[in-house]
Write an enzyme that holds these catalytic residues in place. Structure first.
Site, PDB file in Angstrom:
ATOM      1  N   SER A  87     -46.787 -32.529  27.545  1.00 17.07           N
ATOM      2  CA  SER A  87     -46.088 -33.161  28.808  1.00 17.07           C
ATOM      3  C   SER A  87     -45.952 -31.905  29.617  1.00 17.07           C
ATOM      4  CB  SER A  87     -44.883 -33.950  28.360  1.00 17.07           C
ATOM      5  OG  SER A  87     -44.651 -34.624  29.837  1.00 17.07           O
TER       6      SER A  87
ATOM      7  N   ASP B 236     -50.798 -44.311  27.932  1.00 19.46           N
ATOM      8  CA  ASP B 236     -49.815 -43.523  28.751  1.00 19.46           C
ATOM      9  C   ASP B 236     -49.554 -43.911  30.305  1.00 19.46           C
ATOM     10  OD1 ASP B 236     -48.154 -41.046  29.721  1.00 19.46           O
ATOM     11  OD2 ASP B 236     -49.290 -39.831  28.679  1.00 19.46           O
TER      12      ASP B 236
ATOM     13  N   HIS C  53     -47.284 -41.978  25.711  1.00 18.16           N
ATOM     14  CA  HIS C  53     -47.191 -40.636  26.122  1.00 18.16           C
ATOM     15  C   HIS C  53     -46.695 -39.517  24.858  1.00 18.16           C
ATOM     16  CE1 HIS C  53     -46.466 -37.506  29.457  1.00 18.16           C
ATOM     17  NE2 HIS C  53     -45.334 -37.261  28.642  1.00 18.16           N
TER      18      HIS C  53
END
Length: 258
Positions: A82, A207, A235
């Site tokens: 991320s 996601d 995610h």
């Protein structure tokens, strides 16, 4: 001199640096550590302002990359999840000699949605920033819940992420806001198009923050890179599917070594 918290473990010959995402800390990797330590020397870091690296304030993406590099191994595979994927990508761009390979996980070179580019709507990120100043603990929890939405183990995975955050002192609001600024403003699409390093991009099919459409778009724009979309994961694929995720990392390292 301020120092980041690092934890080094593992029996392998290959150095692998793991960079966590927004709001979290290095504890997030605990479900894959045992799977990776036979193959790598792992370098787990709390990014500046997060976890046990609390002496640092808010900073830009390039500043964060430079601080992480100060205590990092001379050459390693860099894996960033991320927001950590942006930090790892910035390091690959500014110091390619320090990078044997780059793995980004549930990350995007540009997190914000633009014309014909899928991502998080700017007003959603702005809303999170506004809510941070009002009730930052609840806002972080909402963001964590979004990361696991849709998976079979969504509630369990969200609880795990929340426990990781609560292990240590919560980051300062300014640090969290600065991290959202990075997610809102960073755009490395053009720069990474010229990156010639071994590069693997891992996505979750479900996601809700980094849409799987990003994988297909970058496959055509960055043909020199590899991508995998993990079915059934959102995610945080290393939390929901640790075995399959770890195998992808091991296989990539072996390919990069040949």
């Amino acid at each position: 001199m301020k120092q980041l918290y690092w934890n080094i473990c593992g029996e392998g010959d290959c150095d692998l640096v793991l960079l966590h995402g927004w709001g979290l800390n290095a504890g997030v990797w605990h479900c894959i550590i045992d799977r990776l330590t036979p193959h790598f020397r792992l370098h787990l870091v709390d990014l500046p302002g997060y976890g046990r690296s609390t002496e640092f304030g808010a900073m830009s993406l390039s500043e964060m990359a430079e601080i992480v590099l100060q205590q990092a191994p001379q050459q390693a595979i860099w894996l960033g999840w991320s927001m950590g994927g942006l930090v790892a990508s910035q390091i690959a761009l500014s110091h390619p000699e320090r990078v044997r390979g780059l793995i980004t996980v549930s990350s995007s070179p540009c997190f914000t949605a633009h014309d014909e580019w899928p991502g998080i709507r700017p007003e959603v990120l702005a809303g999170f920033q506004q809510q941070l100043s009002e009730d930052f603990q609840r806002t972080v929890e909402r963001f964590l819940a979004l990361q696991t939405l849709g998976t079979e183990s969504a509630r369990q995975d969200a609880r795990l992420l929340k426990a990781v955050v609560l292990q240590h002192q919560m980051p300062e609001v300014a640090v969290l806001t600065g991290g959202l600024d990075i997610l809102r403003t960073a755009d490395l699409r053009e720069e990474l198009a010229d990156c010639s390093l071994p590069f693997l991009r891992i996505y979750g099919y479900l996601d809700g923050l980094v849409p799987r459409k990003v994988a297909a778009l970058l496959n055509s724009q960055w043909p020199h890179t590899q991508s995998v979309v993990m079915p059934g994961s959102a995610h945080a694929p290393f939390v929901s599917h640790p075995e399959a995720f770890s195998q992808l990392v091991v296989d990539f390292a072996q390919q990069s070594n040949t």
